[in-house]
Scaffold this motif. Structure first.
Motif, short mmCIF file in Angstrom:
data_model
loop_
_atom_site.label_atom_id
_atom_site.label_comp_id
_atom_site.label_asym_id
_atom_site.label_seq_id
_atom_site.Cartn_x
_atom_site.Cartn_y
_atom_site.Cartn_z
N UNK B 269 0.79 -0.71 0.35
CA UNK B 269 -0.01 0.00 -0.24
C UNK B 269 0.57 1.35 0.13
N UNK B 270 2.39 1.43 0.73
CA UNK B 270 2.81 2.69 0.79
C UNK B 270 3.63 2.92 -0.48
N UNK B 271 3.83 2.18 -1.35
CA UNK B 271 4.97 1.40 -1.88
C UNK B 271 4.82 0.06 -3.09
N UNK B 276 7.05 -5.97 -3.41
CA UNK B 276 5.62 -6.26 -4.65
C UNK B 276 5.44 -7.52 -3.45
N UNK B 277 4.23 -8.29 -3.95
CA UNK B 277 3.24 -9.33 -2.54
C UNK B 277 4.39 -10.68 -2.58
N UNK B 278 5.06 -11.04 -3.06
CA UNK B 278 5.98 -12.19 -2.93
C UNK B 278 7.17 -11.62 -2.41
N UNK B 279 7.59 -10.91 -2.81
CA UNK B 279 9.66 -10.36 -1.80
C UNK B 279 9.79 -11.31 -1.70
N UNK B 280 9.84 -12.64 -2.81
CA UNK B 280 10.87 -13.37 -2.63
C UNK B 280 12.73 -12.79 -2.91
#
Lengths: 221, 329
Positions: B269-271, B276-280
Motif C-alpha cells: 500500500x505504501x509503495x 510486491x506481494x511475493x518479495x522473494x
C-alpha cells in the motif's frame, strides 16, 4: 567581497571547531559502543557524514542572506569554509559508500561499484552534487577568484543546483516518510528565496522601516 | 583454565546451541535434553533452551567437557556461516511501530506488553479459533537457523525457536477456497508510537500464498537463541519466511485470516512499485532504488553475493515455476 582583515574572529574559531564535531562525535560514539556503529558501521558512518555535508552546505548557503538581508557582515568569511567542510564531508560520505558497496566477497567489484554509483538514481544525483562541488572547492581561493573574474560568481552559483540535488538525493533515499528531507528542502527553499532580489528588498525595507536605515548593499552569490 | 569463564560469559548461546546440537545428534539423548529443559525451567514454556543455556554457563567448561565437544566450534547455518550475536540481533531491528531508527527499537520496545496475548485465527476455515499464547507454545518448539535478508540489503543468521505455521493452520482446517493467509500485527498506538505516523496504513499487514504458508520452512517464531522473543524482535509471536525479504516476516501477530484474495500488505500500500506481494529474495531483480545483487552480512567487512531465494532455492523455487519473478516481485 570579504571585508574583514585576516584576524581570527570567535565565529571562525567556532566554525573550525564545529566542523569537526560530527567526526569526533562519531569516534566518541564508536568508542562508547554505539549499536549502529558497532553493528553496521559503514552504513551508519555513511549516514552521518552525509548529514554533516548537508547541514554544512545549508549553512554555507545561509551566509549570503544573513549578510544581505540582515546586514550581519561578520559571517561573510565563513562561507568559504562552510562550503569546503561540506565538500570534505561529501567526499568522505562518497568514499565510505564506495568501500561499503565495492567490496564484495573479499575483493573489489567493478560491477558493484558501477551499480552503486550510476545505476540507482539516488546515488547518481548524490554523485552529481559532489561533482558540482568539486570545481567549487578547487576554486575557493583568492587566486582562482582573480583568474575567473566575473565567471567565478557564475561558477559558484552552481552551488544552488548542488543544494537541490542533495535534497533530491535524500528524498529518493528514504523509504516513505519524507518528512526529514522535506524539512531540509524547506530550509533550502527559504535560503534560495532570500536571494531573489524582490524578496530581499522587501525584507530589507521592512527592517529599515522599523530600525534606522543602516543596511549595506553587499551583493553576493 | 582461564579461558573457561570468559568463553561461557561471552557466548553462552553458542555453547548452549552446540551442546544441544550434540545431544540432538546423539539421538537417544535428545529426549533427555527436552526433559531436562522442561524440568529446569518454569518461567516459560519456550525455556528448555534457557535452561540448557544455564546449565552450560554454570557447570560445563566449554573445551574440556567430553559431553560437549561441539562447543569448540561456533554454530553455523547449513552453509557454514556463523550465527550473528544475540546483541546484534536484538539491537538492530526494523520495527517501524516503535521507531524507524534500527538501533533505537530495542529501547523503545522495552516494556511492550506481550502477556496476555491472543491470536485470532479465522476467515475461510472450518474451525475458527482464538489461541492463547500458552496454547501456541504447546506446539513442539523447534530450533531453526535461518538467514534473514532485509530488503535494505543487509543480512543476519539467526537461531529461531518456533513451530511450522502449517501446524497451526491444520488445527483450524482451511476451507478449499482459502487461497491466501493474511496476518495482522497488534494495533496499540499507546505502546507503539510509530503507529501514530500517518505515512503508513496501520496496523501492519502481511500475506502468504497458501502453498507458501504450508511450506515446512515457514515458521511461527516464539524465541531466538533459546530465549523468548524480546519485544524488538516481534514478541511474543512472529512469522519467519526465510526465502523472502525480512519485511514479509510480520511481527507481534494478533490476527490470522484465511482469505481468497491477495492481501494488500502495508508495504504494497505504501509503495506498490517498490514492494510486491511475493518479495522473494532475488539478486536479479533490483529494488527501484538500489541493487539487490549483494548484501552486507552484519559483522563482516566486505559484502557478499545475494543468493536466489536467500539460499533456499532447492526447497522453494518450485513454488514459483512458470512465474516471471521480475513481474511478481
Amino acid at each position: 567581497m570579504a571585508t574583514r582583515k585576516n584576524g581570527i574572529s570567535p565565529l571562525m574559531v567556532a566554525l573550525h571547531v564545529g566542523a569537526f564535531v560530527p567526526l569526533l562525535w562519531t569516534v566518541w560514539d564508536f568508542w562508547q559502543g554505539n549499536m549502529a556503529l558497532a553493528i553496521n558501521p559503514f552504513q551508519e558512518v555513511t549516514f552521518r557524514t552525509g548529514k554533516a555535508a548537508l547541514i554544512l552546505l545549508l549553512l554555507s548557503l545561509a551566509v549570503t542572506p544573513v549578510n544581505s538581508v540582515f546586514g550581519w557582515r561578520q559571517v561573510i568569511p565563513m562561507r568559504k569554509w562552510l562550503g569546503l567542510y561540506a565538500f570534505m564531508y561529501g567526499l568522505l560520505h562518497f568514499a565510505i559508500f564506495i568501500v561499503d558497496n565495492g567490496l564484495v566477497g573479499g575483493g573489489i567489484s567493478a560491477v558493484a561499484l558501477y551499480e552503486a554509483t550510476f545505476k540507482k538514481r539516488f546515488a547518481l544525483v548524490g554523485f552529481a552534487a559532489l561533482m558540482i562541488l568539486l570545481p567549487l572547492a578547487v576554486t575557493s581561493n583568492k587566486w582562482a577568484m582573480r583568474q575567473l573574474k566575473k565567471n567565478w560568481k557564475r561558477l559558484h552559483r552552481l552551488v544552488y543546483l548542488a543544494g537541490v540535488l542533495v535534497i533530491v538525493h535524500f528524498i529518493w533515499l528514504v523509504k516513505s516518510d519524507v518528512r526529514e528531507p522535506l524539512i531540509y528542502g524547506a530550509v533550502l527553499t527559504v535560503l534560495l528565496a532570500l536571494r531573489v532580489p524582490a524578496v530581499r528588498k522587501s525584507i530589507r525595507n521592512l527592517r529599515s522601516r522599523r530600525k534606522n536605515p543602516r543596511t549595506i548593499a553587499v551583493d553576493g552569490a | 583454565m582461564a579461558q573457561k569463564i570468559p568463553s561461557s560469559e561471552i557466548t553462552p548461546e553458542h555453547i548452549y546451541l552446540s551442546r544441544r546440537k550434540f545431544m540432538t545428534g546423539a539421538g537417544a539423548l535428545a529426549a533427555t535434553a527436552a526433559i531436562l529443559g522442561v524440568a529446569g525451567c518454569n518461567t516459560s514454556p519456550t525455556a528448555p533452551a534457557a535452561s540448557g543455556s544455564n546449565t552450560a554457563q554454570s557447570g560445563a567448561p566449554a573445551k574440556s567437557q567430553p559431553e560437549a565437544p561441539a562447543a569448540v566450534q561456533p554454530q553455523t547455518d547449513e552453509l557454514g556461516d556463523p550465527l550473528n550475536t544475540f546483541e546484534a540481533i536484538t539491537n538492530y531491528n526494523n520495527y517501524y511501530e516503535f521507531t524507524t531508527t534500527k538501533e533505537d527499537v530495542a529501547a523503545m520496545a522495552q516494556g511492550f506488553t506481550t502477556s496476555p496475548w491472543q491470536v485470532e485465527v479465522g476467515g475461510l476455515v472450518n474451525n475458527p479459533k482464538t489461541f492463547g499464547m500458552e496454547e501456541l507454545l504447546r506446539f513442539e518448539q523447534e530450533e531453526r537457523i535461518y538467514r534473514l535478508r532485509c530488503v535494505e540489503a543487509w543480512s543476519m543468521v539467526i537461531p529461531w525457536v518456533g513451530f511450522p505455521l502449517r501446524k497451526l493452520l491444520e488445527e483450524v482446517d482451511p476451507k478449499s477456497d482459502a487461497k491466501f493467509v493474511r496476518f495482522e500485527t497488534v494495533f496499540r498506538p499507546e505502546e507503539m508510537p510509530g503507529q501514530r505516523s500517518p505515512w503508513y496504513t496501520w496496523p501492519y499487514v502481511e500475506g502468504l500464498r497458501m502453498d507458501e504458508a504450508m511450506h515446512d520452512l515457514t515458521l511461527m517464531a516464539t524465541g531466538l537463541y533459546g530465549k523468548d522473543l524480546l519485544p524488538q524482535s516481534g514478541a511474543p509471536l512472529r512469522l519467519v519466511v526465510p526465502w523472502k525479504y525480512g519485511f514479509k516476516s510480520i511481527k507481534s501477530i494478533v490476527k490470522i485470516d484465511l482469505v481468497d484474495k491477495i492481501p494488500v500488505s502495508l508495504w504494497m500500500a505504501a509503495a506498490p512499485n517498490e514492494y510486491g506481494f511475493f518479495a522473494n529474495v532475488n539478486p536479479a531483480v533490483s529494488h527501484p532504488r538500489w541493487s539487490q545483487a549483494t548484501e552486507r552480512r552484519i559483522g563482516e567487512f566486505g559484502r557478499r553475493a545475494t543468493l536466489p531465494f536467500n539460499g533456499y532455492a532447492n526447497e522453494v523455487a518450485h513454488l514459483y515455476d512458470g512465474m516471471d519473478l521480475s513481474v511478481f516481485f
